[in-house]
Motif scaffolding. Structure first.
Motif, short mmCIF file in Angstrom:
data_model
loop_
_atom_site.label_atom_id
_atom_site.label_comp_id
_atom_site.label_asym_id
_atom_site.label_seq_id
_atom_site.Cartn_x
_atom_site.Cartn_y
_atom_site.Cartn_z
N GLN A 1 -17.19 5.99 -8.64
CA GLN A 1 -16.47 5.32 -7.57
C GLN A 1 -15.26 4.53 -8.06
O GLN A 1 -14.35 4.25 -7.26
N VAL A 2 -15.24 4.18 -9.35
CA VAL A 2 -14.08 3.46 -9.87
C VAL A 2 -12.82 4.32 -9.79
O VAL A 2 -11.69 3.80 -9.78
N ALA B 1 -7.29 -6.86 -5.58
CA ALA B 1 -7.08 -5.50 -6.07
C ALA B 1 -5.58 -5.22 -6.17
O ALA B 1 -5.10 -4.62 -7.14
N ALA C 1 -14.71 -1.16 -1.45
CA ALA C 1 -13.25 -1.12 -1.53
C ALA C 1 -12.78 0.34 -1.45
O ALA C 1 -13.38 1.22 -2.06
N ALA D 1 -9.27 -2.17 -9.62
CA ALA D 1 -10.72 -2.15 -9.41
C ALA D 1 -11.41 -3.20 -10.28
O ALA D 1 -12.37 -3.85 -9.84
N HIS E 1 -10.66 -6.77 -8.84
CA HIS E 1 -11.39 -6.88 -7.58
C HIS E 1 -12.88 -7.08 -7.84
O HIS E 1 -13.52 -7.95 -7.21
N THR E 2 -13.45 -6.33 -8.77
CA THR E 2 -14.88 -6.42 -9.07
C THR E 2 -15.22 -7.77 -9.70
O THR E 2 -16.25 -8.38 -9.38
N HIS F 1 -12.66 5.93 -5.27
CA HIS F 1 -12.24 5.02 -4.19
C HIS F 1 -10.74 5.02 -4.00
O HIS F 1 -10.23 4.68 -2.93
N MET F 2 -10.00 5.44 -5.04
CA MET F 2 -8.54 5.46 -4.96
C MET F 2 -8.03 6.55 -4.02
O MET F 2 -6.85 6.53 -3.63
N LEU G 1 -7.32 1.49 -11.93
CA LEU G 1 -8.51 0.97 -12.60
C LEU G 1 -8.39 -0.54 -12.83
O LEU G 1 -9.39 -1.27 -12.72
N SER H 1 -16.59 5.37 -1.88
CA SER H 1 -15.99 4.04 -1.90
C SER H 1 -16.51 3.26 -3.11
O SER H 1 -17.55 3.59 -3.67
N LEU H 2 -15.78 2.20 -3.47
CA LEU H 2 -16.21 1.38 -4.61
C LEU H 2 -17.08 0.23 -4.11
O LEU H 2 -16.60 -0.74 -3.54
#
Length: 247
Positions: free
Chosen positions: A47-48, A221, A157, A96, A99-100, A51-52, A93, A34-35
């Motif tokens: 994880q980047v 995201a 995530a 991600a 979201h980050t 997580h997908m 990406l 997971s991310l």
């Protein structure tokens, strides 16, 4: 929309393998793939991407894989395999990244608020790890701020939703007048209306915290995947899909 293209088929298989594997490995799989928040001890650079392919439950993966099958095939046929893969992972990406960034902003806001309220860095770190804090701090900082900080730091995530939103945007741009028949809406809706409305709902939920689809959804995201998908499709449409550079 009924034909499964080759790249979409491979992505479906990989997602299913990850989902089945995570059911056997349990928390270890989610900890590893997971991310996580970048300053969390569970964060790993892979994880980047990984997580997908992780999903939080059967309903989560079913909706994402249905959308990948239904909308990904036409986009792959139009872009070709290599360009479609680039598009898919770039949208993921982008999701991600946004979201980050949002998570980091919420984290820093909460962290600084606690320091300004008199907590030491050590006390904040303990709160982040255990969830425990002195109720006296609530005189200076709201409980919502504490919860947002804790959730941003400790909630990973998962899911292909960001990449899927990129595909949805691409579909809406290339096939705007296609009528979509949805299980939860009794009338057909054109793609050019449904997809912007869906993104608008995520924007509303992301800024207000109120979600009509329930909690635990990484709304920004979704928005990030949609934004990166739009930018790529806009550029390629402008340059008339020069696929010879890719295939």
């Amino acid at each position: 929309m009924g034909r499964i293209t080759e790249t979409v088929k491979v992505l479906l298989i990989i997602n299913i393998i990850f989902f089945v594997g995570s059911q056997f490995l349990g928390d270890y799989a989610y900890q590893l793939f997971s991310l996580w928040f970048v300053e969390n001890e569970n964060f790993r650079f892979w994880q980047v991407l990984s997580h997908m392919f992780m999903h939080g439950g059967l309903t989560h993966i079913l909706f994402n894989m249905y959308a990948l099958w239904a909308f990904g095939g036409p986009i792959e046929q139009m872009l070709g395999q290599k360009k479609f893969l680039f598009f898919y992972f770039s949208a993921g990406l982008g999701a991600a990244l946004l979201h980050t960034l949002v998570n980091y902003f919420e984290y820093q806001t909460g962290y600084n608020a606690l320091l300004d309220a008199g907590m030491t860095m050590g006390e904040v770190e303990t709160m982040l790890k255990t969830g425990e804090y002195s109720t006296a701090i609530l005189e200076s900082v709201s409980k919502e701020t504490l919860q947002d900080l804790y959730v941003s730091f400790n909630t990973p995530a998962v899911g292909a939703s960001g990449a899927i939103y990129g595909i949805l945007v691409a579909f809406g741009m290339m096939f705007p007048n296609v009528q979509l028949f949805l299980l939860f809406v009794p009338v057909p809706i054109k793609a050019k209306y449904f997809i912007p409305a869906l993104i608008g709902i995520d924007l509303f939920s992301g800024f207000t915290g109120y979600s009509i689809f329930g909690g635990g959804i990484a709304h920004f995201a979704h928005v990030g995947g949609a934004l990166f998908g739009f930018i790529m499709m806009w550029y390629w449409k402008k340059n008339q899909f020069n696929q010879n550079r890719w295939d």
